[in-house]
Enzyme design. Sequence first.
Site, mmCIF file in Angstrom:
data_model
loop_
_atom_site.group_PDB
_atom_site.id
_atom_site.type_symbol
_atom_site.label_atom_id
_atom_site.label_comp_id
_atom_site.label_asym_id
_atom_site.label_seq_id
_atom_site.Cartn_x
_atom_site.Cartn_y
_atom_site.Cartn_z
ATOM 1 N N ASP A 96 -2.231 0.607 -2.578
ATOM 2 C CA ASP A 96 -3.453 0.993 -3.291
ATOM 3 C C ASP A 96 -3.264 0.888 -4.797
ATOM 4 O O ASP A 96 -4.174 0.474 -5.523
ATOM 5 C CB ASP A 96 -3.857 2.421 -2.914
ATOM 6 C CG ASP A 96 -4.281 2.531 -1.461
ATOM 7 O OD1 ASP A 96 -4.687 1.514 -0.886
ATOM 8 O OD2 ASP A 96 -4.210 3.644 -0.905
ATOM 9 N N ASN A 136 -0.748 -7.570 3.109
ATOM 10 C CA ASN A 136 0.704 -7.618 3.096
ATOM 11 C C ASN A 136 1.181 -8.547 4.210
ATOM 12 O O ASN A 136 0.370 -9.180 4.901
ATOM 13 C CB ASN A 136 1.317 -6.212 3.204
ATOM 14 C CG ASN A 136 0.960 -5.506 4.508
ATOM 15 O OD1 ASN A 136 0.717 -6.134 5.542
ATOM 16 N ND2 ASN A 136 0.914 -4.180 4.467
#
Length: 305
Positions: free
Chosen positions: A251, A182
Amino acid sequence: MKIAVVGSYGVGLTMRVPKVPAPGETVSGGEFSEGPGGKGSNQAIGAARLGAEVSFLTAIGDDDFGKSARSLWRAEGVNAEHVVTAQAATMVGFILVDPSGENCISIAPGALAELTPDSIEPFRTAISEADVLVVSMEIPLPVVGAALRIGRELGTRTLLNPAPAQPLPDELWPLIDVITPNQTEAPVLLGLAPQHGLNDEELIRELRKRTGGVAIITRGGSGALISDVDGITEVAARRVDNVVDTTGAGDSFTAALAVALSEGQSLTAAASFAAVAGAHTVTIGGVIAALPTRTQLDSTIGSTR
């Protein structure tokens, strides 16, 4: 489609408290909950729910938490035959949350610290048979490296979800086909200072330069950026009306991306599918409950095939 996952399993022990106690202080009136987690386990379950045949490698203790983990994987259709039963206890995270939502977290890695590069050897066949190998970084870095090396040696596409992030050794970068940090994790991986001054496009170019493969930076509500041989592509976020819990979104994104790539979807289509999976996940509280099935996603966006 077959996916091999090497990563973590742990249990989150959460206490919501009126205030975080000071040293020596006891605070009553808390609300306790516990639940299964660990990035590897979440990703394995997420991929299985989306229709993949999943094999998983982690380490757990010979304790009630470990027994519950095996029951969970059986129920979710995840092959856990190579999961290591360690001498230490199953990983736990102790989480104190105050009324404002601020939290304090302490993690005891336990069994995960007993994973070694040798632990990967019995998992070779599963990696060899997989379309995609997914590795995350809540396990010792030498184990991450061993898994990626074996994946490269066997010709299996490697996907590294680099969380929690730490600077990667130079020798690991060429072993990664797809990397998915990220915005916060990307500069850490590159060893940059907090005030590095690079924008997302500059970061993703540097990531791709290091791997020679594909880099994807996830940007929450702003979607994702992809960098491959064709340049940089922006993937729009899937908008949702009500964000309940963002905990498992990364996830869910990783699991869906691996599934779509294993099906042979294009990189852009795979990332778009993953973005929808992540968006679905933030609308439901808790991680396991929020991981979508293929039917749920297809009913939202239509067939992705």
